[in-house]
Design an enzyme around this catalytic site. Structure first.
Site, PDB file in Angstrom:
ATOM      1  N   ARG A 118       0.839  -1.190   0.000  1.00  0.00           N
ATOM      2  CA  ARG A 118       0.000   0.000   0.000  1.00  0.00           C
ATOM      3  C   ARG A 118       0.877   1.244   0.000  1.00  0.00           C
ATOM      4  NH1 ARG A 118      -2.199   3.650   3.328  1.00  0.00           N
ATOM      5  NH2 ARG A 118      -1.315   2.844   5.260  1.00  0.00           N
ATOM      6  N   PRO A 140       1.051   9.151  -0.951  1.00  0.00           N
ATOM      7  CA  PRO A 140       1.175   9.242  -2.414  1.00  0.00           C
ATOM      8  C   PRO A 140       2.106  10.366  -2.878  1.00  0.00           C
ATOM      9  CG  PRO A 140      -1.118   8.944  -1.780  1.00  0.00           C
ATOM     10  CD  PRO A 140      -0.354   9.138  -0.505  1.00  0.00           C
ATOM     11  N   GLU A 174      14.482   2.313  -1.866  1.00  0.00           N
ATOM     12  CA  GLU A 174      15.607   1.656  -2.530  1.00  0.00           C
ATOM     13  C   GLU A 174      15.169   0.983  -3.827  1.00  0.00           C
ATOM     14  OE1 GLU A 174      18.661   1.221  -0.450  1.00  0.00           O
ATOM     15  OE2 GLU A 174      17.839   1.735   1.495  1.00  0.00           O
TER      16      GLU A 174
END
Lengths: 725, 335, 177
Positions: free
Chosen positions: A615, A619, A692
């Site tokens: 999830r 955003p 990453e």
């Protein structure tokens, strides 16, 4: 919530109001400067500080003669707290060029710098070996020198036999140079003593290591050390542990009885902190004629220092990228005369993906299959190493959605087959990436006041990845309070323990702790487990002005001792293998390059990246983080390499004019998309790591696009003009 | 390293005072214009002036007049301003481009067009100080670059004692147009061509130009030329912006019908000084500019190149850069 | 205001050179007077002596842009500017950009709106460069903005947001004229 939350600390940052470590200017401040070794290996036989001491304003010169006052904090990957075990100024040994040999402290920064340059040292030089192929390096089998269980090689099935049997084979060698993270904020510490209590202001990703390491080095009780790191001006792994300069500032401040600020200049930062080590990869792939992978052998030589073993961890990811039934990974460490290398964004996964995903592209061409189709055909839901399922894996969705958004169907397979009217060669490349899902034990403390304020203290560090914003968003989503009523305190050892924030576990570890603390708060206030909350009313109902709760979380399967380790300042990282599943984040990158007709400059003109990070917690910051990861990939593929002159050691291009990180004009249109499917197993919030994985696979996607444009395989980074001329 | 030695400071308001101060200050006194090279190298400990004469407060140094037959550009004018001079943009695009492709806008706002002519090399062995041998920084100590990492180093005008690249762009473009510099010293004013301003390293790489320590560049003049309009400065570098040239070419053409009547070619990023490629120019006279003649000119420009260990690519890159620049300039000649 | 540094040592004035200078300048609208060592950079003066730490040191050699400030309305790198050069000048730093009532400049707000930052360390320099970029007329399209902001490194890679913020602010100003 329909509207994504803006970055909560953005306002303070645009106002210039955020305080980074070196922004502190306490009264009576003195300034430090380091003198560094000019030989690549050997011994300081004489050091003359008289000229330095004669500079007006100089208050103190520390040299190895003062070594008794200092101890090593130990290497962070061997149970210690330092980026390396070697603590400069403890003896006369010189392990690498650029190693500090003296600290000068003066009333002004320019007097300190002037005096540091006047420190005269005589050396006894020894032969040095600084690159993988040099005479005098020591090559070690990692499995033989690092305790079993840590960073193991991978051996599944019988890879050599399966490779030998395979009708289609790829066998290629890839070279990755040393690279430097170059966060924009310089390494710096402000050390202040109040009686026998030390406070250090320093940007770090690991305030625990700074605190516990300093206590060890200075021989004082850890309770007398407080470390504050509310903001770091970029981390990228460069601030994973205690730096060598911090205790020098602390010793000087104690001696002088006044605060000391030590800012490590950019050129010294190339030597006084970790870097991404050089690595060489031989990748062998065996497949059926239609491109189904039967075997992979991934062998790696990675640079380390003479004094520490920085573990290689390349095959952990490549063995999971596809469903390869026979896999052998073998990693060797090569001791060279450098400071100890370390973690730098996608530390092993970026070089590993470059090698492996370029080899996969070679296999696609060897079998005549479309590179996306070939990857889809080798997808798996099961971790081929452990045999357990992935906690969630949406790599196929990343590839399909990316191909759709990119317009991949319009690609012609033949290299050099897509060109513009002016002769510009166009290349389209794809690559996948993965990054292990990890989590660490975390303590969160939550306080609600009857003025409506919610204060969160949690283990974690803000390096720009947006952990504050994700925490605020979690609180807002849970309680239904306004974002500006939530205060977040991270990176303060006086609040809660501060485990290393790295490896993309920061947000994925902090949020579950905050979540549990919120649940605890609801219980304490006698509220249902979900739904908007009126804090004032709830507090009034139990007759209190405020309430404080605490939660401790551990990674799945982690024993209760993990929390004790955290409180003792030790690391306690779980993942990617958990008792019932294996956790990775996944990504697919699609890249267009344009290669100029005659001069052959390579321009990255378009990137589409689709990420499976569970999830999406925030955003706004997530999209920014992926864009940044793609830019890192562009830099790592086309620009960045730390140059080593074997005669001298150290790094030659040790500044930001010669070590070329991408500038604004380098950046193409980058489209970012997320699968945004919650991970059902890793934690209650369904989030996996992001920072990453965003970078993993960018470099091979570019290199594969360059091949598609030019027909030339590029197996050495960085790919520069002279390589395609 | 990373130091600035103490120095004394003066900020005169007239050219005459500035020149007088250089003599008053004695040996080790230096002019400082924008400071983007000198102060940088002072922080590195490479430059250690005992006294500095700041030229930033001399209004007469900054006068620019591009309305006459020749361009007159005061040495103290800022790079960013001259880059946007309408006459340069329209009639000498190579000059304007050489300025706007240099450094960053902040640095161009600080740096002057006079000071930039004397920009010093970026050779890492020169800048980093100890332990590296460098004949330019420490005469007689040797040249660490020759047997070292010489990817960005020069292939033209090199000597056994120095292979450091001249890093500037503006002087390269000026050289193509036979620009002049007016300098003033205690004895009065004199004029010399930009072509005579810089020196090849030879055995004395520490001496980079032909000015006396007490001489000051006061203005740059560009004489009338028929090669200005159809000109370009093409700069090839490792990044899309904000990087030094791996190779660059300033090219100007006068084309009559299909054939070249006059050609100017100067090279940057590949030589120890701004480098004029006269043989390459001559190869184009009375010929049309085609891909072939352009490529041939490029090759001629590098006929005498001497590659080192890692910079051999500059010969091919430089030749192609010249060729591309010629094609761009030729297009401009027909617009 | 006197634009020329005064010698404060009393000894060197006959030669015209000074080893200690007295300077006056207007920083963010406030008069500032200080004695200087001539080698002091404007950056160190701002950060260490005027407590204006919004301006950042990222390289100290004119290579990163984090120290960008305005002198008399034009963008410069304060690390490569001798503080003495700012004598008599108006210096503006990130702390002097907001309106008098503390509300952010439209470009500052745009940096928030377009998430034009991550760690925030390069941000003050980006904003000072962006303001100048707009004032210079170099914010007419994205490619031009990218070029004229390429002197400001952002290791987090927030470039797309930075360009969008500058473009939007420039467009709003054009629309407002």
């Amino acid at each position: 919530m329909s509207q994504p939350l803006a970055r909560v600390d953005a306002f303070d940052k645009v106002m210039g109001a955020v305080q980074f470590g070196a922004d502190r200017v306490p009264p009576g401040l003195a300034h430090g400067a380091l003198a560094v070794a000019t030989i690549g290996r050997g011994r300081v036989v004489r050091i003359d500080t008289s000229a330095a001491e004669a500079v007006p304003g100089v208050r103190l010169v520390l040299t190895p003669r003062d070594g008794g006052e200092l101890a090593s904090a130990g290497f962070v990957m061997a149970g210690g707290h330092g980026f390396q075990s070697l603590q400069p100024l403890t003896d006369d040994h010189v392990a690498y060029r650029g190693q500090p040999i003296a600290l000068v402290v003066a009333d002004t920064p320019h007097a300190a710098a002037e005096a540091a340059a006047l420190v005269q040292a005589e050396y006894e030089a020894e032969p040095l070996s600084v690159d993988l192929d040099a005479d005098g390096v020591e090559v070690l089998d990692q499995a033989a020198v690092i305790p079993a269980g840590f960073f193991p090689d991978v051996d599944v099935g019988d890879a050599d036999a399966a490779f030998a049997r395979s009708p289609v084979r790829v066998d290629s060698v890839f070279d990755c140079p040393p690279q430097h993270a170059c966060p924009m904020e310089l390494m710096a510490a402000v050390a202040e003593w109040n009686g026998d209590t030390l406070t250090v202001h320093e940007a770090t990703q690991n305030a625990n290591a700074v605190r516990f390491g300093l206590a060890t080095q200075l021989g004082i009780d850890v309770e007398r050390v407080r470390v504050l790191s509310p903001y770091a001006g970029g981390g990228f792994g460069n601030r994973n542990s205690l730096q060598a300069h911090t205790c020098l500032a602390a010793v000087a401040a104690r001696r002088l009885g006044r605060p000391v600020k030590l800012v490590v200049p950019r050129s010294q930062m190339f030597h006084d902190a970790s870097f991404r080590p050089a690595s060489r990869h031989r990748v062998r792939l065996g497949a059926t004629v239609d491109g189904r992978l039967q075997a992979a052998i991934h062998e790696v030589d990675q640079q380390t220092s003479r004094h520490d073993l920085f573990p290689a961890n390349y095959v952990e990811m490549t063995s999971r990228l596809y469903g390869i039934p026979n896999f052998r990974g073998h990693q060797r460490l090569v001791r060279t005369d450098v400071q100890t290398p370390g973690y730098m964004r996608a530390p092993h996964e970026h070089p590993a993906a470059f090698a492996f995903e370029c080899a996969i592209d070679e296999l696609a061409y060897a079998t005549g299959r479309d590179p996306v189709d070939l990857r889809l055909a080798n997808d798996t839901g099961t971790d081929p190493v452990s045999g357990r399922p992935f906690s969630s894996r949406h790599l196929a969705a990343c590839l399909r959605r990316g191909a759709e958004r990119f317009g991949w169907a319009n690609r012609t397979l033949e290299p050099g087959s897509m060109r513009l009217a002016d002769g510009t060669l166009v290349g389209w490349g794809v690559a996948a990436g993965a990054y292990p899902g990890s989590a660490v034990p975390t303590v969160a403390r939550l306080r609600a006041d009857d003025d409506g304020t919610v204060s969160v203290q949690v283990g974690g560090h803000e390096m720009g990845q947006g952990i504050r914003t994700a925490i605020v968003e979690t609180v807002v989503r849970d309680l239904g309070v306004a974002a500006d009523s939530v205060r977040v305190d991270v990176g303060d050892t006086a609040a809660v323990p501060q485990h290393l924030t790295a490896g993309s576990w920061g947000t994925a570890s902090a949020l579950p702790a905050v979540h549990d603390a919120l649940q605890e708060l609801r219980r304490s206030l006698d509220l249902p487990p979900t739904g908007a909350v009126d804090l004032r009313a709830a507090l009034a109902a139990i007759g209190r002005a405020d309430i404080e709760v605490q939660a401790e979380t551990r990674a799945p399967g982690q024993p209760p001792e993990a929390i004790d380790r955290l409180r003792r300042g030790a690391m306690a990282i779980a993942g990617p293998e958990f008792p019932t599943f294996t956790a990775f984040s996944f990504v697919a990158h699609f890249v267009e390059v344009r290669v100029e007709p005659t001069i052959h400059r390579i321009h990255v003109s378009r990137v589409v990246s689709v990420v499976d990070c569970g999830r999406v917690a925030s955003p706004v910051t997530a999209a920014s983080q992926v864009g940044g990861g793609v830019i890192w990939g562009i830099g790592a593929c086309l620009r960045e390499g730390s140059e080593v002159d074997p005669r001298y050691g150290g790094f030659l291009n040790a500044d930001l004019a010669e070590y070329l990180i991408p500038v604004n004009a380098d950046v193409p249109r980058i489209e970012v998309d997320f699968v945004d499917e919650p991970d059902p197993h890793l934690n209650a919030l369904g989030v996996k790591g992001l920072g990453e994985v965003a970078m993993v696979g960018v470099a091979p996607a570019i290199a594969n696009a360059v091949f598609h444009a030019t027909g030339q395989r590029q197996r050495r980074l960085p790919i520069r003009l002279e390589n395609v001329l | 390293m990373l130091t600035t030695r103490p120095f004394t400071y003066a900020a005169p308001t007239t050219i005459a005072d500035a020149v007088a101060l250089i003599d008053t200050g004695g040996p080790g006194t230096k002019f400082l214009a924008g400071g983007t090279t000198l102060y940088d190298l002072m922080k590195l400990g490479v430059e250690t002036p005992a006294a500095v004469v700041d030229l930033g407060r001399i209004p007469e140094l900054a006068i620019v007049d591009t309305t006459g037959d020749q361009l007159v550009i005061g040495a103290g004018a800022r790079m960013c301003d001259v880059a946007e001079d309408p006459v340069l943009l329209h009639d000498y695009p190579a000059l304007a481009e050489s300025l706007s492709l240099a450094a960053s806008q902040q640095l161009r706002t600080m740096a002057t067009v006079g000071g930039n002519l004397l920009q010093r090399t970026r050779c890492a062995y020169f800048r980093a100080g100890a332990p590296f041998a460098c004949n330019k920084r420490d005469p007689g100590s040797g040249c660490a670059a020759r047997e070292g990492i010489d990817r960005v180093h020069a292939v033209l005008g090199v000597s056994d004692s120095c292979i450091a690249t001249y890093a500037g762009d503006w002087a390269v473009a000026l050289l193509a147009f036979d620009a002049l510099v007016d300098v003033v010293g205690p004895g009065g004013e004199r004029t010399l061509p930009v072509a005579d301003l810089h020196r090849e390293p030879g055995d004395t790489p520490q001496i980079e130009h032909t000015l006396a320590p007490n001489e000051l560049i006061v203005r740059i003049r560009v004489p009338p030329t028929d090669t200005g309009r159809a000109s370009t400065y093409l700069k090839i570098r490792d990044r899309e912006s904000y990087a030094f040239a791996l190779a660059s070419a300033a090219v100007g053409l006068a084309v009559d019908g299909d054939v070249v009547r006059n050609a100017r070619i100067a090279l940057g990023g590949v030589a120890t000084r701004p480098w004029r490629a006269r043989a390459a120019e001559e190869s184009l006279i009375d010929a049309p500019v085609t891909a072939d003649t352009a490529r041939r000119a490029g090759r001629i420009a590098f006929a005498d190149a001497r590659p080192g260990r890692h910079n051999g690519y500059k010969i091919e890159l430089g030749a192609r850069t010249v060729a591309n620049a010629l094609l761009i300039a030729a297009q401009r000649s027909v617009r | 205001m006197d634009r020329f540094p005064r010698d404060t040592t009393g000894s060197a004035s006959r030669s015209g050179f000074s080893g200690r200078l007295h300077v006056q300048m207007v920083v963010n609208g406030r008069d500032v007077e200080r004695d200087l060592d001539p080698r002091e950079s404007l950056l160190d003066l701002l950060r260490e002596r005027l407590a204006l730490t919004g301006t950042k040191k990222g390289c100290d050699h004119g290579q990163c842009g984090a120290c960008t400030v305005h002198i008399d309305g034009r963008r410069v790198l304060s690390c490569l500017t001798l503080a003495a050069k700012a004598n008599g000048a108006h210096v503006t730093t990130i702390e002097g950009v907001a309106a008098a009532d503390g509300s952010p400049h439209p470009l500052q707000q745009a940096f928030v709106d377009y998430d034009a930052l991550q760690c925030g360390y390069c941000t003050p320099g980006q904003i000072m460069a962006g303001l100048a970029c707009i004032a210079e007329g170099h914010a007419t399209d994205e490619a031009q903005i990218r070029e004229y902001l390429s002197g400001n490194l952002c290791r987090c890679g927030a470039y797309a947001g930075i360009v969008a913020a500058v473009r939007a602010t420039a467009a709003a100003q054009e629309g407002g004229c």
